[in-house]
Every structure is written in structure tokens, then in C-alpha cells.
Design a protein around this motif. Structure first.
Motif, PDB file in Angstrom:
ATOM      1  N   ALA B 130       9.155  12.262  44.060  1.00  0.00           N
ATOM      2  CA  ALA B 130       9.480  11.113  43.210  1.00  0.00           C
ATOM      3  C   ALA B 130       8.304  10.151  43.216  1.00  0.00           C
ATOM      4  CB  ALA B 130      10.722  10.417  43.732  1.00  0.00           C
ATOM      5  N   ALA B 131       8.145   9.391  42.136  1.00  0.00           N
ATOM      6  CA  ALA B 131       6.993   8.497  42.014  1.00  0.00           C
ATOM      7  C   ALA B 131       7.424   7.092  41.610  1.00  0.00           C
ATOM      8  CB  ALA B 131       6.013   9.037  40.978  1.00  0.00           C
ATOM      9  N   LEU B 132       6.726   6.101  42.153  1.00  0.00           N
ATOM     10  CA  LEU B 132       6.954   4.699  41.780  1.00  0.00           C
ATOM     11  C   LEU B 132       6.028   4.362  40.621  1.00  0.00           C
ATOM     12  CD1 LEU B 132       7.156   2.951  45.257  1.00  0.00           C
ATOM     13  CD2 LEU B 132       8.890   2.810  43.468  1.00  0.00           C
ATOM     14  N   SER B 133       6.587   3.810  39.556  1.00  0.00           N
ATOM     15  CA  SER B 133       5.764   3.643  38.359  1.00  0.00           C
ATOM     16  C   SER B 133       5.986   2.301  37.680  1.00  0.00           C
ATOM     17  CB  SER B 133       6.053   4.783  37.385  1.00  0.00           C
ATOM     18  OG  SER B 133       7.437   5.042  37.345  1.00  0.00           O
ATOM     19  N   PRO B 134       5.214   1.294  38.087  1.00  0.00           N
ATOM     20  CA  PRO B 134       5.308  -0.027  37.465  1.00  0.00           C
ATOM     21  C   PRO B 134       4.539  -0.084  36.143  1.00  0.00           C
ATOM     22  CG  PRO B 134       3.616  -0.062  39.145  1.00  0.00           C
ATOM     23  CD  PRO B 134       4.208   1.333  39.163  1.00  0.00           C
ATOM     24  N   VAL B 135       4.971  -0.969  35.273  1.00  0.00           N
ATOM     25  CA  VAL B 135       4.205  -1.242  34.059  1.00  0.00           C
ATOM     26  C   VAL B 135       3.236  -2.381  34.373  1.00  0.00           C
ATOM     27  CG1 VAL B 135       4.311  -2.041  31.669  1.00  0.00           C
ATOM     28  CG2 VAL B 135       6.071  -0.493  32.542  1.00  0.00           C
ATOM     29  N   ILE B 136       1.936  -2.142  34.181  1.00  0.00           N
ATOM     30  CA  ILE B 136       0.917  -3.156  34.432  1.00  0.00           C
ATOM     31  C   ILE B 136       0.647  -3.891  33.117  1.00  0.00           C
ATOM     32  CG2 ILE B 136      -1.418  -3.572  35.316  1.00  0.00           C
ATOM     33  CD1 ILE B 136       0.251  -2.060  37.335  1.00  0.00           C
ATOM     34  N   PRO B 137       0.867  -5.205  33.061  1.00  0.00           N
ATOM     35  CA  PRO B 137       0.581  -5.932  31.817  1.00  0.00           C
ATOM     36  C   PRO B 137      -0.902  -5.830  31.486  1.00  0.00           C
ATOM     37  CG  PRO B 137       1.400  -7.422  33.547  1.00  0.00           C
ATOM     38  CD  PRO B 137       1.249  -6.084  34.167  1.00  0.00           C
ATOM     39  N   ASN B 138      -1.225  -5.568  30.225  1.00  0.00           N
ATOM     40  CA  ASN B 138      -2.636  -5.500  29.853  1.00  0.00           C
ATOM     41  C   ASN B 138      -2.858  -5.975  28.429  1.00  0.00           C
ATOM     42  OD1 ASN B 138      -2.042  -3.406  28.077  1.00  0.00           O
ATOM     43  ND2 ASN B 138      -2.972  -1.806  29.333  1.00  0.00           N
ATOM     44  N   LYS B 139      -4.079  -5.808  27.968  1.00  0.00           N
ATOM     45  CA  LYS B 139      -4.504  -6.301  26.663  1.00  0.00           C
ATOM     46  C   LYS B 139      -3.627  -5.777  25.528  1.00  0.00           C
ATOM     47  CE  LYS B 139      -9.103  -7.434  25.056  1.00  0.00           C
ATOM     48  NZ  LYS B 139     -10.520  -7.067  25.065  1.00  0.00           N
ATOM     49  N   GLU B 140      -3.169  -4.543  25.668  1.00  0.00           N
ATOM     50  CA  GLU B 140      -2.358  -3.934  24.603  1.00  0.00           C
ATOM     51  C   GLU B 140      -0.862  -4.111  24.826  1.00  0.00           C
ATOM     52  OE1 GLU B 140      -5.309  -0.208  23.455  1.00  0.00           O
ATOM     53  OE2 GLU B 140      -3.575   0.173  24.732  1.00  0.00           O
ATOM     54  N   GLY B 141      -0.470  -4.767  25.905  1.00  0.00           N
ATOM     55  CA  GLY B 141       0.941  -4.910  26.231  1.00  0.00           C
ATOM     56  C   GLY B 141       1.187  -4.442  27.650  1.00  0.00           C
ATOM     57  N   GLY B 142       0.932  -3.162  27.897  1.00  0.00           N
ATOM     58  CA  GLY B 142       1.125  -2.659  29.248  1.00  0.00           C
ATOM     59  C   GLY B 142       0.784  -1.183  29.373  1.00  0.00           C
ATOM     60  N   ALA B 143       0.476  -0.767  30.590  1.00  0.00           N
ATOM     61  CA  ALA B 143       0.245   0.647  30.891  1.00  0.00           C
ATOM     62  C   ALA B 143       1.071   1.000  32.123  1.00  0.00           C
ATOM     63  CB  ALA B 143      -1.236   0.919  31.148  1.00  0.00           C
ATOM     64  N   LEU B 144       1.627   2.216  32.126  1.00  0.00           N
ATOM     65  CA  LEU B 144       2.426   2.681  33.266  1.00  0.00           C
ATOM     66  C   LEU B 144       1.495   3.302  34.303  1.00  0.00           C
ATOM     67  CD1 LEU B 144       5.611   2.999  33.860  1.00  0.00           C
ATOM     68  CD2 LEU B 144       5.187   5.422  33.442  1.00  0.00           C
ATOM     69  N   LEU B 145       1.643   2.888  35.559  1.00  0.00           N
ATOM     70  CA  LEU B 145       0.830   3.446  36.649  1.00  0.00           C
ATOM     71  C   LEU B 145       1.717   4.345  37.508  1.00  0.00           C
ATOM     72  CD1 LEU B 145      -1.972   3.275  38.132  1.00  0.00           C
ATOM     73  CD2 LEU B 145      -0.999   1.406  39.473  1.00  0.00           C
ATOM     74  N   VAL B 146       1.446   5.655  37.496  1.00  0.00           N
ATOM     75  CA  VAL B 146       2.229   6.618  38.304  1.00  0.00           C
ATOM     76  C   VAL B 146       1.274   7.413  39.170  1.00  0.00           C
ATOM     77  CG1 VAL B 146       4.324   7.966  37.956  1.00  0.00           C
ATOM     78  CG2 VAL B 146       2.952   7.324  35.970  1.00  0.00           C
ATOM     79  N   ASP B 147       1.365   7.435  40.405  1.00  0.00           N
ATOM     80  CA  ASP B 147       2.259   6.821  41.348  1.00  0.00           C
ATOM     81  C   ASP B 147       1.580   5.581  41.935  1.00  0.00           C
ATOM     82  OD1 ASP B 147       4.192   6.454  43.439  1.00  0.00           O
ATOM     83  OD2 ASP B 147       3.140   7.866  44.707  1.00  0.00           O
ATOM     84  N   CYS B 148       2.335   4.570  42.280  1.00  0.00           N
ATOM     85  CA  CYS B 148       1.703   3.371  42.842  1.00  0.00           C
ATOM     86  C   CYS B 148       1.986   3.226  44.324  1.00  0.00           C
ATOM     87  CB  CYS B 148       2.120   2.136  42.079  1.00  0.00           C
ATOM     88  SG  CYS B 148       3.650   1.443  42.665  1.00  0.00           S
ATOM     89  N   GLY B 149       2.464   4.285  44.995  1.00  0.00           N
ATOM     90  CA  GLY B 149       2.597   4.143  46.430  1.00  0.00           C
ATOM     91  C   GLY B 149       3.642   5.015  47.114  1.00  0.00           C
TER      92      GLY B 149
END
Lengths: 348, 348
Positions: B130-149
Motif C-alpha cells: 500500500a502507498a501513501l499518496s498526498p496531493v502536492i499543491p503546485n502551479k497547475e493545481g496539484g500533483a499526486l506523490l506516490v509513495d510519500c513514506g
């Protein structure tokens, strides 16, 4: 003190390199060796002093070493040394090796500079890998990040050596008596990370207990910005991701501020009122104030300036090269090499 | 739609969790199951509605499931399931598994939530981690980061699965038709990184060529903030360092702005003039607007809310849990599992 400058490296070469060298010669009284296409360099010099540079020539001391090739950002680092023997990068490093200058500064291809420095100028005996180590501006002033991209794949011994080299650098260059060494990890508890971090932790802890290093344990990436650590030790893959993440976040946030101040007449007034403060913050983050990134572990001082360096940044990088040459860091590493390599891998 | 809420998890439990649940019930019309110490939960409810909550009870639907233990941040994740069977975390996940709710939200110990979800609620058959996947706010709105830990040490297959799960998530939750999948690396050229990145690159490229994934190649950490990619795939060690580096940089910069605006009467006027703009930027960066982080790969929807979540953040996390439960992502993964696992490691 004579600094060898790669006049053909970087996005704004040779103009930025030559102008930067002249700024440095005037401000810091260094001598320089400008390596690159002689005609192009002389054209730049004429622009700096249209009168023929006579006024300056009296007290500015520089040589031009003509080369016919230039390393591009697309060149394969592994092939540059063999295939571009008359490039400013290869000739510059050879001049450094042979004692025609005290340090080398280049804004060119990072990979080529790394392999060139390793193959021509050579690593200090006993040092397994050279490391790129920029100072990241933070709440307390700055933290050194070693390695930020020279070595994607590392062993615990490499990381231990980065810790020692970083400690000497911060001690000598930033005047911190007992630099706090932290191992970059995904949590502060011992046992965190991958096998690489766990094994490195033990080596650093042992060096700490032997009184050779001020190891404060694992640190999270937040600490690089918020303080509490002077040298952040990591493999070049993770260090590179972190460095570019920090740069990206700063660019994103500063970019978001602009439209806020440009929204209306009222906000434009606000911009004027806080202008000096914002300029101060920009300067704090500005790489051109800090110069370049030291390549630690090489027998002679080598500074990598950012690819998009302007004249001011090149000037700062040359100043940093002078400080590095005077610092005694290479002597520190050489004198302590027995403590900073592992016995079992002694055969080189 | 019924959301199970860990009332005892997080720095401000049970107050933030209970208040957040009430906000969510009022605003989104969800039902909740509040898991934790019954007396403490009821005390919180009395504070929300001193009149005895009668007005609300008419249309707000919630249950309280009493538990006697709480998982702390210091608890060893591996032992929580065995040793704290009557904790809100273990009971909450068991209720989720047994169908007493549609999703679970917790602001508690991340490691314990991860191992609890894996052991109690179980991974989707064929999903390795299983993976932790936050949405990182960015210039275009956001990007999903998988896995973050969730997984410090990964195989190429794990990363390929993160790519597929991230693609489904962004498609369903952020309404992007063909999410651009990037592999986080220390350069954009193919062949960059360690063996893990090189092997993962091949798997993702093959999935792209088979028309199953919109793989755009290697991306640098800058892109997470500056845009050009929707799902950033990485191992949990690197993802964690990047996430905390981004958080640290944002905290550092926002912290540097404060004194600039507080310097004098003039700069305080400036602060008033751009107040709404700065608040907008703060909201954009504010995790409380975004809710929590999805735990992808589990058979049921699980949301990890930030440890320091307040009521508003818990409310957003509950909304996100509802959206996740309605999204069909788990069905996507299950339906496509044959394409997103490697044949040779099929035996589980």
C-alpha cells in the motif's frame, strides 16, 4: 592566488565568465587564467574596457589559455576527457593539476566536470568518491548538503566520508567550531530508512563516540530549511531530489507572490512599501550571492558554478574558490584520512 | 455513506476529530461512526451543542463505538495490532473490514495505521504494498506523490503498481482523463538514477507502449511544484524526503515574509493591502483545505489525516474519504490487477 576559469562553460559563456573574472580581479585582487577561445575572450574583454583595457592591465593580472573545443550540456561526461582533450574544461583541470593555478571554477557540464576532476586532478588518496556540496540557505543561515548529485548510488563508507568532508568544510568555510552532522532520513528515530541509512548511522555514531565527528543522528528534510543541523549527509540521488524540490518550492512560492502584488493599484503600493524587505529575502535565496558548489574530495579546489550563472555569480564563485584554496580543507582531509576510511576496503 | 472516524488519533484528539465529524455531517450529509473513549467523545459533543444536541440529533446520524485504548505516536506500529486490540485504530479498521462503514479516517500514528490497514483491512489481491499518496499543491493545481513514506525500500514492481494506482486516483478524484505519470529521478534522460529507477523506467515504458498508462518519462523534483506531471512515482524514502523538503521550504519562506511585513508602520500598511492575496496563497498551501492522504492499495478506503489536524482539516479528510469511497478507484485496481502485477512474482 590564481584562479583558473572555464570561460566556455555555462549558459552565458564566455561573457558571464570573463566579466565575472574581471569583477573578481577588481574586488578581491585575485589573478585569473581564462581558458577558452582566445578570440571570443578578447572580444568580451574589449566590451568590458573599450579603451583597450590599458587602465586595468596595469594592476589586473590575467592570462588567456587558448582552447579550440567546448564541452556542451549534451556531451556524455564519460567521453569528454578522451574526445575533447582541447576543451576549456579538460585544459583547465590539467592546468590546475600541474600547478598553473590554485583553484578551478566552471559553470559547464556538471557530469563532465566531475569525471574530469576525478580523472585529471584525482581524488585525495583514500577518498572513494567526490561529492557536490552546496550550502542551502535556511533559518539559521545555511546548511551544507553532501552529496547533492555526484553519486546516485552510494555505500555507507561514501556517506561517512561525505560527513567528514562536510564537517571540515563547514568548520573552515562557515567558521562553525563543531559542525552538527545529521544523516538525512525519513524519520529521526534510529533504525529509520533503508539499509544504507542504517549502516551509515552506525559508522557515524562510532565516529561520534570516538570524538571525531559531532553526529547528532537522523534528521528530516525539514531541518535543512528550519535549522538544527550544519551538515546534511545523503546519497546523491536523494540529495539531488531534495535540492531540486527546495528550488522548485521557492520558485513556485515567489511566482505566486508576484500576481498578489500586481493585482491592483492598492497592492502595487504595498509592493513599494515592502520592496526592500522582499529584495532582502530574494538576495538570501539568490544563488548568485553564494557562488557555486564545492566539489569535495579532489586534490585541488574545484567549484561548480550554476549553469545559468551571470557575471555576478561567477564573481562569487571565484571568491569562493579563493576561500576554498586558502581554507586548509584539503589538508584536513589528507591529514585525517586514516580515520575517514574503512580498513577492510583499504585496497584501492 | 457512513465514515468511521478514529476519535482518539492526532494531536488534538478527541476534540478535533469529533468537531470535524460534526462539521462533515452538517455540511456533506454523511453519517459517522465515532470510535474512541465514549465519555470523552460525549464531553466533546456536549461542548459542540450545550443544549444536549437535541436539535442536531434529529438529522445528524452518528454512532459511538467505545474503546478503552489509544495508539500513541510512540507506539511501535508492528506491535499495535497485537497489543492494543481495543484501540480506536484497531477497532475502527475492524469495523471497516466488517462493513459497518464505507471508509476510515485517522489522524493517528501513520505506521500503525499502515500496518493495521494491511493486516486487518488487507491489501487488494495482487497489490504488493500500500502507498501513501498526498496531493502536492503546485502551479497547475496539484500533483499526486506516490509513495510519500509507507515503503522506504521498494522494488520496480511496487513502483509500477504505485503508478497505476496513482493514475486511477488522479483520473477519478481530480478528473484528469489521461494522467501524466512521471518517474521521480535525478535527471530527465533515460538511464538516470539508481538500478531501481532504471528498472522501473522499463516497466512503465512497457505499460505506456501497451496503452495502459500515460508515462511521460523521468521528471525532476522541480516539476512536482512547477507542473507538467500529474502523478509522481517514487519510493517512500525519497518521497518522504521530498515532501518534508517542500513543507520545510514553504514554512521557511512564509516565516521569512512575516518580519518583512512587521518591520514598520509602512510595511504594516502593506500587509493590510495584500492581506486577501496572501490569505489566498496560504489557503492554497494549507493542508486543512485538502484533507488527508489516501492509502492506496487497501481493499477499503482509508485516509490518513495529518497528525496536527484541527476540526476543519478532519472535516476535509472525511469529505475526501466519502469521495474516495464513491470514486470507484478500488474497483479500477481490482479489475485491472492482471495488468499491474508482474507474472513472475505472482505467488503471494
Amino acid at each position: 592566488m590564481k584562479i583558473i576559469v572555464d570561460a566556455m562553460g555555462g549558459d552565458f559563456a564566455p561573457k558571464a565568465a570573463v566579466e565575472g573574472a574581471f569583477l573578481a580581479m577588481r574586488e578581491f585582487g585575485v589573478e585569473t587564467v581564462l581558458v577558452g577561445d582566445k578570440r571570443e575572450i578578447e572580444t568580451c574583454i574589449k566590451q568590458i574596457d573599450p579603451a583597450g583595457n590599458k587602465a586595468d592591465k596595469g594592476h589586473l593580472l590575467y592570462d588567456i589559455v587558448h582552447t579550440t573545443q567546448a564541452v556542451t550540456m549534451e556531451d556524455d561526461p564519460a567521453r569528454v576527457i578522451r574526445e575533447k582533450k582541447d576543451s576549456s574544461l579538460v585544459v583547465g583541470l590539467t592546468l590546475l593539476r600541474d600547478g598553473f593555478g590554485d583553484a578551478f571554477v566552471s559553470a559547464g557540464n556538471t557530469g563532465a566536470l566531475l569525471s574530469g576532476a576525478t580523472l585529471i586532478t584525482k581524488r585525495i588518496r583514500g577518498i572513494r568518491r567526490a561529492a557536490l556540496s552546496p550550502v542551502i540557505p535556511n533559518k539559521e543561515g545555511g546548511a551544507l548538503l553532501v552529496d547533492c548529485g555526484a553519486n546516485a548510488e552510494c555505500t555507507p563508507e561514501y556517506l561517512m566520508q561525505f560527513a567528514f568532508m562536510g564537517s571540515y568544510y563547514v568548520n573552515r568555510m562557515l567558521n562553525i567550531e563543531k559542525p552538527r552532522i545529521g544523516l538525512l532520513n525519513n524519520g529521526t528515530e534510529a533504525g529509520k530508512g533503508t539499509q544504507l541509512q542504517r549502516d551509515t548511522y552506525e559508522l557515524l555514531q562510532a565516529a561520534h563516540e570516538a570524538g571525531k565527528l559531532n553526529f547528532i543522528g537522523n534528521v528530516e528534510a525539514r531541518s535543512v530549511l528550519l535549522g538544527g543541523v550544519d551538515v546534511v549527509v545523503t546519497d546523491g540521488f536523494t540529495g539531488n531530489v531534495l535540492l531540486k524540490g527546495i528550488e522548485g518550492t521557492a520558485m513556485f512560492l515567489m511566482g505566486e507572490l508576484k500576481p498578489i502584488f500586481k493585482r491592483s493599484a492598492k497592492t502595487k503600493v504595498a509592493a513599494l512599501l515592502v520592496r526592500s524587505g522582499l529584495m532582502g529575502l530574494k538576495a538570501k535565496l539568490d544563488v548568485s550571492e553564494h557562488g557555486g558548489t564545492a566539489l569535495l574530495g579532489i586534490t585541488k579546489p574545484v567549484i561548480k558554478a550554476h549553469g545559468n550563472s551571470d557575471a555576478k555569480t561567477m564573481r562569487s564563485a571565484i571568491r569562493q574558490a579563493r576561500e576554498l584554496a586558502q581554507s586548509g580543507i584539503i589538508e584536513d582531509i589528507t591529514a585525517n584520512i586514516d580515520a575517514i576510511k574503512l580498513k577492510q576496503t583499504d585496497g584501492e
